[in-house]
Design a protein around this motif. Structure first.
Motif, PDB file in Angstrom:
ATOM      1  N   GLY A 142       0.794  -1.225   0.000  1.00 26.70           N
ATOM      2  CA  GLY A 142       0.000   0.000   0.000  1.00 26.70           C
ATOM      3  C   GLY A 142       0.821   1.267   0.000  1.00 26.70           C
ATOM      4  O   GLY A 142       0.279   2.368   0.008  1.00 26.70           O
ATOM      5  N   GLY A 143       2.168   1.123  -0.003  1.00 31.11           N
ATOM      6  CA  GLY A 143       3.020   2.301   0.031  1.00 31.11           C
ATOM      7  C   GLY A 143       2.927   3.126  -1.232  1.00 31.11           C
ATOM      8  O   GLY A 143       2.907   4.352  -1.205  1.00 31.11           O
ATOM      9  N   GLY A 144       2.904   2.451  -2.397  1.00 30.91           N
ATOM     10  CA  GLY A 144       2.682   3.144  -3.646  1.00 30.91           C
ATOM     11  C   GLY A 144       3.884   3.849  -4.224  1.00 30.91           C
ATOM     12  O   GLY A 144       3.917   4.164  -5.408  1.00 30.91           O
ATOM     13  N   ASP A 145       4.907   4.117  -3.419  1.00 29.53           N
ATOM     14  CA  ASP A 145       6.071   4.839  -3.917  1.00 29.53           C
ATOM     15  C   ASP A 145       7.348   4.010  -3.833  1.00 29.53           C
ATOM     16  O   ASP A 145       8.452   4.549  -3.916  1.00 29.53           O
ATOM     17  CB  ASP A 145       6.252   6.149  -3.141  1.00 29.53           C
ATOM     18  N   GLY A 146       7.199   2.696  -3.681  1.00 30.33           N
ATOM     19  CA  GLY A 146       8.364   1.830  -3.611  1.00 30.33           C
ATOM     20  C   GLY A 146       9.027   1.793  -2.251  1.00 30.33           C
ATOM     21  O   GLY A 146      10.085   1.186  -2.099  1.00 30.33           O
ATOM     22  N   LYS A 147       8.414   2.416  -1.255  1.00 26.90           N
ATOM     23  CA  LYS A 147       8.986   2.426   0.090  1.00 26.90           C
ATOM     24  C   LYS A 147       9.020   1.011   0.651  1.00 26.90           C
ATOM     25  O   LYS A 147       8.066   0.249   0.531  1.00 26.90           O
ATOM     26  CB  LYS A 147       8.149   3.323   0.999  1.00 26.90           C
ATOM     27  N   ILE A 149       9.590  -1.914   3.783  1.00 24.90           N
ATOM     28  CA  ILE A 149       9.119  -2.074   5.159  1.00 24.90           C
ATOM     29  C   ILE A 149      10.082  -1.412   6.131  1.00 24.90           C
ATOM     30  O   ILE A 149       9.670  -0.678   7.035  1.00 24.90           O
ATOM     31  CB  ILE A 149       8.953  -3.569   5.487  1.00 24.90           C
ATOM     32  N   VAL A 150      11.387  -1.651   5.947  1.00 26.47           N
ATOM     33  CA  VAL A 150      12.357  -1.097   6.894  1.00 26.47           C
ATOM     34  C   VAL A 150      12.423   0.421   6.794  1.00 26.47           C
ATOM     35  O   VAL A 150      12.640   1.106   7.803  1.00 26.47           O
ATOM     36  CB  VAL A 150      13.745  -1.732   6.701  1.00 26.47           C
ATOM     37  N   GLU A 151      12.226   0.981   5.609  1.00 24.05           N
ATOM     38  CA  GLU A 151      12.231   2.443   5.488  1.00 24.05           C
ATOM     39  C   GLU A 151      11.067   3.060   6.250  1.00 24.05           C
ATOM     40  O   GLU A 151      11.222   4.096   6.917  1.00 24.05           O
ATOM     41  CB  GLU A 151      12.192   2.845   4.017  1.00 24.05           C
ATOM     42  N   ALA A 152       9.893   2.448   6.167  1.00 27.63           N
ATOM     43  CA  ALA A 152       8.745   2.941   6.933  1.00 27.63           C
ATOM     44  C   ALA A 152       8.998   2.790   8.429  1.00 27.63           C
ATOM     45  O   ALA A 152       8.660   3.674   9.229  1.00 27.63           O
ATOM     46  CB  ALA A 152       7.487   2.177   6.533  1.00 27.63           C
ATOM     47  N   LEU A 153       9.612   1.679   8.813  1.00 26.03           N
ATOM     48  CA  LEU A 153       9.912   1.429  10.218  1.00 26.03           C
ATOM     49  C   LEU A 153      10.867   2.492  10.769  1.00 26.03           C
ATOM     50  O   LEU A 153      10.661   3.035  11.866  1.00 26.03           O
ATOM     51  CB  LEU A 153      10.513   0.038  10.364  1.00 26.03           C
ATOM     52  N   VAL A 154      11.895   2.807  10.000  1.00 28.90           N
ATOM     53  CA  VAL A 154      12.866   3.810  10.437  1.00 28.90           C
ATOM     54  C   VAL A 154      12.240   5.194  10.515  1.00 28.90           C
ATOM     55  O   VAL A 154      12.520   5.971  11.426  1.00 28.90           O
ATOM     56  CB  VAL A 154      14.098   3.809   9.503  1.00 28.90           C
ATOM     57  N   GLU A 155      11.369   5.525   9.563  1.00 25.86           N
ATOM     58  CA  GLU A 155      10.651   6.806   9.630  1.00 25.86           C
ATOM     59  C   GLU A 155       9.886   6.923  10.942  1.00 25.86           C
ATOM     60  O   GLU A 155       9.888   7.973  11.584  1.00 25.86           O
ATOM     61  CB  GLU A 155       9.678   6.932   8.460  1.00 25.86           C
ATOM     62  N   GLN A 156       9.224   5.836  11.327  1.00 22.31           N
ATOM     63  CA  GLN A 156       8.428   5.851  12.544  1.00 22.31           C
ATOM     64  C   GLN A 156       9.298   5.974  13.789  1.00 22.31           C
ATOM     65  O   GLN A 156       8.914   6.636  14.764  1.00 22.31           O
ATOM     66  CB  GLN A 156       7.578   4.582  12.623  1.00 22.31           C
ATOM     67  N   ILE A 157      10.470   5.345  13.781  1.00 25.81           N
ATOM     68  CA  ILE A 157      11.358   5.375  14.944  1.00 25.81           C
ATOM     69  C   ILE A 157      12.051   6.722  15.069  1.00 25.81           C
ATOM     70  O   ILE A 157      12.150   7.296  16.162  1.00 25.81           O
ATOM     71  CB  ILE A 157      12.398   4.240  14.863  1.00 25.81           C
ATOM     72  N   GLU A 158      12.541   7.239  13.958  1.00 21.84           N
ATOM     73  CA  GLU A 158      13.349   8.451  14.025  1.00 21.84           C
ATOM     74  C   GLU A 158      12.520   9.707  14.285  1.00 21.84           C
ATOM     75  O   GLU A 158      13.040  10.689  14.820  1.00 21.84           O
ATOM     76  CB  GLU A 158      14.161   8.612  12.744  1.00 21.84           C
ATOM     77  N   PHE A 159      11.241   9.686  13.921  1.00 23.51           N
ATOM     78  CA  PHE A 159      10.393  10.854  14.163  1.00 23.51           C
ATOM     79  C   PHE A 159       9.318  10.478  15.171  1.00 23.51           C
ATOM     80  O   PHE A 159       8.166  10.225  14.822  1.00 23.51           O
ATOM     81  CB  PHE A 159       9.754  11.358  12.863  1.00 23.51           C
ATOM     82  N   CYS A 160       9.707  10.415  16.420  1.00 18.21           N
ATOM     83  CA  CYS A 160       8.723  10.134  17.472  1.00 18.21           C
ATOM     84  C   CYS A 160       9.255  10.641  18.804  1.00 18.21           C
ATOM     85  O   CYS A 160      10.443  10.900  18.976  1.00 18.21           O
ATOM     86  CB  CYS A 160       8.388   8.642  17.548  1.00 18.21           C
ATOM     87  N   ASP A 161       8.338  10.769  19.747  1.00 17.65           N
ATOM     88  CA  ASP A 161       8.669  11.222  21.097  1.00 17.65           C
ATOM     89  C   ASP A 161       8.631  10.083  22.101  1.00 17.65           C
ATOM     90  O   ASP A 161       9.312  10.125  23.119  1.00 17.65           O
ATOM     91  CB  ASP A 161       7.671  12.304  21.539  1.00 17.65           C
ATOM     92  N   VAL A 162       7.783   9.088  21.823  1.00 16.09           N
ATOM     93  CA  VAL A 162       7.612   7.942  22.717  1.00 16.09           C
ATOM     94  C   VAL A 162       7.627   6.670  21.886  1.00 16.09           C
ATOM     95  O   VAL A 162       6.998   6.608  20.826  1.00 16.09           O
ATOM     96  CB  VAL A 162       6.271   8.041  23.489  1.00 16.09           C
ATOM     97  N   VAL A 163       8.352   5.660  22.354  1.00 18.69           N
ATOM     98  CA  VAL A 163       8.375   4.344  21.711  1.00 18.69           C
ATOM     99  C   VAL A 163       7.837   3.315  22.702  1.00 18.69           C
ATOM    100  O   VAL A 163       8.318   3.233  23.839  1.00 18.69           O
ATOM    101  CB  VAL A 163       9.799   3.939  21.278  1.00 18.69           C
ATOM    102  N   ILE A 164       6.841   2.557  22.276  1.00 20.90           N
ATOM    103  CA  ILE A 164       6.307   1.467  23.088  1.00 20.90           C
ATOM    104  C   ILE A 164       6.742   0.156  22.448  1.00 20.90           C
ATOM    105  O   ILE A 164       6.421  -0.111  21.288  1.00 20.90           O
ATOM    106  CB  ILE A 164       4.771   1.531  23.172  1.00 20.90           C
TER     107      ILE A 164
END
Length: 360
Positions: A142-147, A149-164
């Motif tokens: 569903g990414g549509g731009d060739g992204k 899984i790991v690139e999406a994962l890193v985006e989520q980790i690097e731009f966040c304030d809290v990690v659960i």
């Protein structure tokens, strides 16, 4: 409009990462907090809003766009009966893009001005599958731009304030990896998203510039790396590679197409001998490595195009300039790469990159 802006929490994570469980806990809270939760369903199903006995509401949207999120926030805020809003962000959406596009701030013309404010970015980690996902080269569904899984994962980790982090046998290792990628994020370990509400709602942790500057590779470049918390954490090391000679294109190509065992994250820019005007960008995460143009070197531009009204940028150009001020042969062209990895042999990687440089 005279109302207190509602705090908005954006929750990212993959399916199975206890993200839905966390949202269910928020909706079922018995602390008296009335929370509006925005989630997403099938594009074929119309909008749905379900009110709960405790005053909370779950809104399900068929449209996965940021514009749809904005409209849903406005609708909830205008009712003036909720205490907070939580958004279940689709995995394909970059959290930074959400922050950039949503018109929070002091601009009176902004759609959400006075109604809501970004408060906390939360990323929920699916610990049992994290190491597999991090090594994956598969494209995100569903990414549509060739992204990937790991690139999406890193985006989520690097731009966040809290990690659960969900509980698993690899939780401690995952925690160290995440701390290397985002040393600023507050980490929580919990089963099925069972965390106190105060850790994810109305925390006041979000500030765009601060959160955007959180990635570990950027902290390393800025000499802001915190000391390891324990001996195991010290197993994750880094290298900042710098040089003032261009890379030989074939040698660099060969290195980029080799395995990079143990390297968790690499980021930076480089100078190719055959591309004297344009710098190159490099971004590696797990099993994915991308490179492309990063922009024109100042040394390749006419001085009339240099900034004259930005003292900070002018000072940066001067600080990075090599040689005499009127010598454009090197100027700001350079290699500047950060590598973060487990048991990283910095000397070996220094030698690998040195071997890619053009002969003197």
């Amino acid at each position: 409009m005279n109302q207190t802006p509602l705090p908005v929490t954006v929750i990212s994570g993959f399916t199975g990462a206890a993200k839905s469980a966390l949202l269910d806990r928020l909706l079922a809270n018995d602390d008296g907090k009335r929370i509006g939760v925005i989630g997403f369903g099938s594009p074929e199903v119309p909008d749905e809003a379900r009110d709960l006995p405790n005053g909370c509401r779950r809104v399900t949207l068929p449209d996965h766009s940021i514009e749809a999120i904005e409209q849903a926030i406005v609708a909830l805020a205008d009712e003036r009966r909720f205490d907070a809003i939580a958004i279940e962000a689709p995995a394909m959406l970059d959290p930074m893009a959400i922050a950039e596009q949503l018109a929070f701030g002091d601009d009176d013309d902004a759609t959400l001005a006075g109604r809501a404010r970004l408060d906390t970015f939360v990323t929920v980690i699916d610990a049992p599958h994290f190491l597999r996902d991090y090594a994956s080269t598969e494209t995100l569904e569903g990414g549509g731009d060739g992204k990937t899984i790991v690139e999406a994962l890193v985006e989520q980790i690097e731009f966040c304030d809290v990690v659960i982090i969900d509980e698993s046998d690899d939780t401690q290792k995952i925690s160290r990896m995440i701390r290397a990628m985002n040393p600023r994020a507050h980490q929580l370990v919990a089963a099925n998203g069972d965390v106190p509400l105060d850790d994810v709602l109305d925390t006041g942790r979000f500030d765009f510039d601060t959160t955007a500057s959180a990635p570990g590779w950027l902290a390393i470049l800025n000499d802001e790396t915190p000391a390891p918390e324990d001996d195991a954490a010290s197993e994750i090391g880094h290298l900042v590679y710098r040089a003032r000679r261009p890379f030989h294109p074939e040698r660099l190509w060969n290195l980029l197409h080799q395995e990079w065992p143990g390297v968790l994250r690499a980021k930076g820019f480089f100078w190719l001998a055959t591309r004297g005007e344009v710098g190159g960008s490099l971004s590696q995460a797990g099993g994915t490595l991308r490179h492309g143009p990063a922009g024109v070197w100042w040394a390749a531009q006419d001085r009339s195009e240099w900034p004259t009204d930005d003292p900070e940028l002018e000072a940066e150009i001067v600080a990075e300039w090599f040689g005499d001020a009127d010598d454009n042969s090197v100027g700001d062209r350079r290699q500047k790469l950060v590598l973060i990895g487990e048991n990283l042999d910095a000397d070996a990687w220094q030698s690998r990159f040195d071997a890619c440089l053009l002969d003197r």
